[in-house]
Design an enzyme around this catalytic site. Structure first.
Site, short mmCIF file in Angstrom:
data_model
loop_
_atom_site.label_atom_id
_atom_site.label_comp_id
_atom_site.label_asym_id
_atom_site.label_seq_id
_atom_site.Cartn_x
_atom_site.Cartn_y
_atom_site.Cartn_z
N HIS A 162 0.76 -1.03 0.03
CA HIS A 162 0.00 -0.08 0.10
C HIS A 162 0.98 1.15 -0.12
O HIS A 162 1.64 1.36 0.86
CB HIS A 162 -0.92 -0.04 1.10
CG HIS A 162 -2.08 -1.21 0.95
ND1 HIS A 162 -2.97 -1.17 2.01
CD2 HIS A 162 -2.38 -1.96 -0.05
CE1 HIS A 162 -3.78 -2.01 1.63
NE2 HIS A 162 -3.43 -2.56 0.40
N ARG A 452 -5.35 -11.38 -2.70
CA ARG A 452 -6.77 -10.40 -2.39
C ARG A 452 -7.40 -9.97 -3.63
O ARG A 452 -6.93 -9.58 -4.62
CB ARG A 452 -6.58 -9.24 -1.80
CG ARG A 452 -7.79 -8.23 -1.39
CD ARG A 452 -7.47 -7.35 -0.48
NE ARG A 452 -6.89 -6.21 -0.70
CZ ARG A 452 -7.43 -4.94 -0.45
NH1 ARG A 452 -8.55 -4.65 0.36
NH2 ARG A 452 -6.78 -3.86 -1.04
N ASP A 599 -10.96 1.97 5.20
CA ASP A 599 -12.25 1.71 4.27
C ASP A 599 -13.33 2.27 5.29
O ASP A 599 -14.43 2.89 5.05
CB ASP A 599 -12.71 0.93 3.20
CG ASP A 599 -11.72 0.85 2.16
OD1 ASP A 599 -11.84 2.13 1.36
OD2 ASP A 599 -11.03 0.14 1.89
#
Length: 979
Positions: A162, A452, A599
């Site tokens: 990320h 994922r 999120d």
């Protein structure tokens, strides 16, 4: 080199005194030293610019000290007068100084950690040894119970790609070398000449960093990201694991307990780099295969080096009968082809031991064969990288390479047992023990890859199958029909996947990924994580697709619950799954669920998200317990507070009681990888904190919240969510204001990750990924996602007479205290005056009222947090029982103050650059202002970006864009460890 530095000759007593004072003195001294070194480099290359940087730093210091608007205006005016090329270099200068300052914080923290372990500084209860003492002495836990817990405990750290690490790897390595040299000045007894040489080395690294382009000119590939993460495994983590386990063994011995079993590791490592395809079209089935092969290759290299080292150490003739028999079998086999083996080992350029060893050196006989097979393993894996059609698992078996860790473990354990039996215990418990620990931890994959994918992509595949077979549209079925169909197919023995089925590119990529998983060694793979998981059918579909695509050892499937609605519905989803007999039999008593902090925070605000995560965890674990299933929670935390970040020990101890059952998975993202594993001492402390916190979470769990606390949190969570969404999602002018007042639109140019900033083009905040959402507000120093909605929620409770309850929650409930303390830390770093500058320079007048509204809500949050914590100002020092905690706050205040004069000029320059670039975009060629430099050095500076054609991009645009990107990186460094 005239660089006075008091710490060079300071006796250890002075160092320890400064440690006790919180390390602020060391911070100031080191900050001054590195700034002096940097200015000497800057004066050498750019004497005129160095004078301007000196003036800017002085003006920034004056404003930080006074807080007066007039001082800020002087700083802004001076920076506005810089030429475009000067803007680049000034931005770069302050960015480098901030990164150098951060190194001083790293060294200070490392020194303090080391002093704690030496017993020279009092430690908080966040080391494993202190936890063991506290639990046995104060909590009445028996040493036997602690030993049993450690033998079952495991933390799985999952490194992700990320994109929050803004610094290039080239700079990280140079900064790491500076940090090492700076640490030497403190920890080693150096002669006068050695000190001079150490300072010269620092200067050389600083000069190298200054001459390195700060900006990534190309987006990294997923393979690049994986290599970046693997660098920490090779340089630090691989070697620190046995050292940490050795320390735990020693601590247990002090309690009269044996060492941790050799086949148990307190840590495992996973990776998302090259496996996380959620919204990232650059992660393909080929990429997933590549990163798994690369990881195995790194593991083979690491084991090859340690085995070759052991060949020099284990020149032992005495051995157990079992080892002798094993060695004789190998020697007899080798003797038949001794000449060929000798020549082959010469050609392989081994360090030594080309000639086959005789049975009089049984250890070397065994180690030589292990070295040969590891060499073969490396060669096979290299061929797999070159030939993408090779079946990795099959070819490893065919070529006699290592395909499972047991093949390495068993002969190593045989040698260990032999040393113990022959009385050579010290030898056994030296390097041989360390290698066994490494094998237990890293196996043959170094770190297992998670895959994922977003839930709807699997729905598309199953829908394609059912439509092709004439069974109807799976996508249109209700949930009950989907679950019934999937369970029926899972229990059927006939294949479902029809040959020759037409597939769209998206469907084909999912299927290709599944088929690649079938060809990879199973120990290279971790979990299959389903993002945006909402129903039981999302999980069952992935299990079915794996089976249909030939995956023999089906990956465990972990649904990821992210949004507020998903977290609320998670208990029902897990009940549907776990109540099914077939599914319970399939998972064999173990289920993994991932909970998403990023999120959920973007969806509902930090307070509401934190409470929803807390409740979801409690309910999911309770459901699993009802069905006699062990639930492993996978915490998808980000690095910043807005994405669930925070101090490791605090984060774990704040979890609901009973939800950490000795097993914990957690993501380690972006810059946090460097902060936790960039240096051996810090890496050790990271292991210590995780082990300590998980041990305490099980053996001394936090209190369950009282009913009054729960009802108060429900009330505040609802209000916080309403207030947050009223601004972020419902206010008509919020998104236009956000786009103008922050650099969110320009963040893509940083090239700090392989995936796009948005899940899909267009839209508002809902389509934006959580990272750029947080990153943009960090740049303007408002940190809005962390606190928006929280102030109104707290104030509403206070107005209703619930302040005594809030204070009780703050004093007695780790979850609530941790939430408030982290928000307080972020509020201390928020600076409304900086956000007003962005507004003044970038926002149309008709939208400026939004800034006033947001800043008024910031003040509400500050006031409410201070009321609950009982302080008169943020990071206020305290006395009595709170003194240690407040000393840490004071230390943070010093860090903020030292960073401030570096960060403010970067914020101002960023605003100037944004305004210039946006004006150019609006006005076109006329905004170039006739800026056409002819100086070759300036032209060279402005042409570093190979992606910008100098014949079509005006020099001022290149200059302002580069300066902007450097300021973004610099501010990110200045806000390190914050929201």
């Amino acid at each position: 080199m005239d660089m006075p530095h008091e710490m060079l000759s300071a006796p250890s007593a002075v160092l320890m005194e400064k440690m006790v004072m919180g390390g602020s003195a060391i911070l100031r001294d080191d900050d001054s030293l590195l700034r002096t070194v940097f200015f000497s480099v800057l004066r050498h290359h750019h004497p005129n610019l160095a004078r301007k940087v000196d003036v800017i730093y002085a003006l920034a210091q004056a404003w930080v000290s006074s807080g007066e608007d007039s001082d800020f205006d002087m700083l802004e005016k001076y920076l506005s007068g810089l030429k475009p090329e000067e803007s680049i270099l000034v931005a770069s200068a302050f960015s480098h100084m901030l990164n150098l300052h951060n190194l001083t914080e790293d060294v200070s923290s490392s020194e303090r950690e080391h002093a704690i372990r030496l017993g020279e500084v009092e430690a908080p209860t966040r080391t494993t040894n202190r936890s063991l003492i506290n639990l046995t002495t104060n909590k009445g836990v028996s040493p036997e119970a602690l030993y049993k817990q450690l033998c079952e405990q495991q933390v799985d750290l999952v490194l992700t790609a990320h994109p929050t690490q803004a610094l290039r790897g080239s700079l990280l390595k140079k900064y790491a070398s500076i940090r090492e040299e700076l640490a030497s000045l403190h920890t080693k007894r150096l002669t006068k000449y050695e000190k001079i040489e150490c300072l010269e080395a620092i200067k050389a690294y600083v000069q190298g960093a200054w001459r390195t382009d700060e900006i990534r000119r190309q987006k990294p590939t997923p393979q690049d990201e994986m290599r970046g993460g693997m660098a920490y495994m090779n340089s630090v983590i691989f070697n620190m694991i046995p050292i940490f386990h050795r320390r735990i063994d020693t601590a247990l011995a002090n309690l009269g307990q044996p060492r941790i079993p050799l086949d148990h590791s307190l840590f495992k490592f996973g990776s998302w780099m090259g496996g996380d395809r959620d919204g990232n079209p650059n992660v393909t089935s080929t990429v997933t295969r590549d990163v798994c092969v690369l990881a195995r290759l790194e593991a083979a290299n690491a084991y090859f080096n340690v085995i070759e080292s052991l060949m020099f150490d284990l020149s032992i003739w005495r051995a157990s009968p079992e080892l002798k028999e094993f060695a004789e079998a190998i020697a007899n086999k080798d003797s038949r082809d001794a000449a060929r083996i000798r020549e082959e080992r010469k050609m392989r350029n081994y360090s030594d031991f080309w000639v086959p060893a005789t049975v009089t050196e049984p250890f070397r006989v065994v180690l030589a064969e292990m070295r040969d097979r590891l060499y073969t393993t490396r060669e096979v894996l290299r061929q797999c990288l070159v030939h993408p059609k090779m079946n990795v698992g099959a070819v490893l078996l065919e070529r006699g390479a290592y395909s499972h860790i047991s093949e390495l473990w068993e002969p190593m354990k045989l040698m260990y047992d032999s040393l113990i039996q022959t009385g050579d215990t010290a030898l056994a418990n030296a390097k041989v023990l360390d290698v066994l620990r490494q094998m237990s931890t890293f196996e043959l994959s170094m770190m297992r890859l998670d895959v994922r994918q977003e839930s709807t992509r699997h729905t598309e595949v199953v829908d394609c199958i059912t439509t092709y077979l004439g069974l109807g549209s799976y996508a249109e079925w209700d949930e009950a029909t989907r679950v019934e169909f999937l369970l029926k197919e899972l229990q059927s023995k006939r294949p479902l996947f029809p040959p020759g089925m037409d597939m769209s590119p998206d469907v084909k990529e999912v299927v290709d990924t599944m088929r690649v998983l079938a060809e990879l060694p199973s120990d290279s793979l971790g979990a299959y994580v389903i993002s945006m998981a909402r129903t039981a059918s999302d999980v069952l579909a992935v299990v079915l697709l794996q089976r249909e695509c030939g995956v023999k050892d089906i990956l465990r499937v972990a649904p990821l619950f992210e949004t507020l609605d998903d977290l609320t519905n998670a208990p029902a989803t897990m009940t549907t799954l776990l109540s099914n007999d077939w599914y319970r039999s399939h998972i064999k008593g173990m289920q993994e669920c991932m909970i998403g902090y990023s999120d959920s925070g973007k969806d509902a605000g930090r307070l509401s998200a934190a409470w929803s995560l807390f409740e979801a965890q409690e309910k999911i674990v309770a459901i699993a317990k009802e069905y006699n299933v062990k639930m492993v929670l996978f915490h998808g935390r980000g690095g910043t507070v807005g994405r669930g970040g925070g101090p490791t020990h605090l984060a774990i101890r704040s979890q609901p009681a009973g939800t950490i059952q000795g097993c914990l998975r957690v993501t380690v993202q972006g810059e946090i990888i460097e902060q936790q594993f960039g240096e051996p001492e810090v890496c050790f402390s990271t292991f210590d904190r995780y082990t300590s916190a998980v041990l305490e979470a099980v053996m001394d769990p936090p209190p369950s919240p009282k009913e009054t606390w729960i009802s108060t949190m429900h009330q505040m969570s609802n209000i916080s969510c309403e207030q947050y969404r009223a601004i972020v999602f419902k206010h008509k002018d919020f998104v236009p204001y956000f786009n103008k007042a922050t650099p969110v639109s320009e963040l893509g140019g940083l090239n700090i990750g392989s995936r796009p900033a948005k899940r899909k083009a267009g839209g508002g905040v809902e389509t934006l990924r959580a990272i750029p959402w947080i990153f943009a507000w960090t740049q303007t120093r408002m940190h809005l996602p962390v606190w928006l909605g929280l102030g109104e929620a707290l104030q509403d409770a206070i107005d209703k007479g619930q302040l005594p309850v809030l204070k009780e929650m703050y004093e007695e409930w780790p979850f609530f205290q941790g939430t408030i303390d982290l928000v307080e830390m972020v509020l201390a770093k928020a600076d409304p005056s900086i956000s007003m500058l962005y507004e003044k320079m970038l926002v149309p007048s008709e939208l400026s009222y939004m800034g006033e509204l947001i800043r008024s809500k910031l003040m509400i949050a500050k006031k409410a947090v201070l009321t609950v914590s009982g302080k008169s100002c943020l990071l206020q020092e305290g006395t009595g029982s709170e003194s240690k905690k407040m000393a840490q706050a004071a230390d943070l205040e010093v860090k903020i103050a030292l960073r401030a004069p570096y960060v403010a000029p970067l914020n101002i320059l960023q605003c100037i650059c944004l305004r210039t670039l946006r004006e150019f975009e609006e006005k076109g060629e006329a905004a170039g202002g006739g800026y056409n430099p002819t100086d070759p050095e300036i032209l060279d500076l402005l042409s570093r970006d190979p992606n910008k054609n100098p014949t079509t991009v005006q020099p001022i645009v290149a200059a302002m864009y580069d300066a902007l990107l450097i300021t973004i990186k610099g501010v990110a460094a200045g806000m390190q460890n914050t929201g």
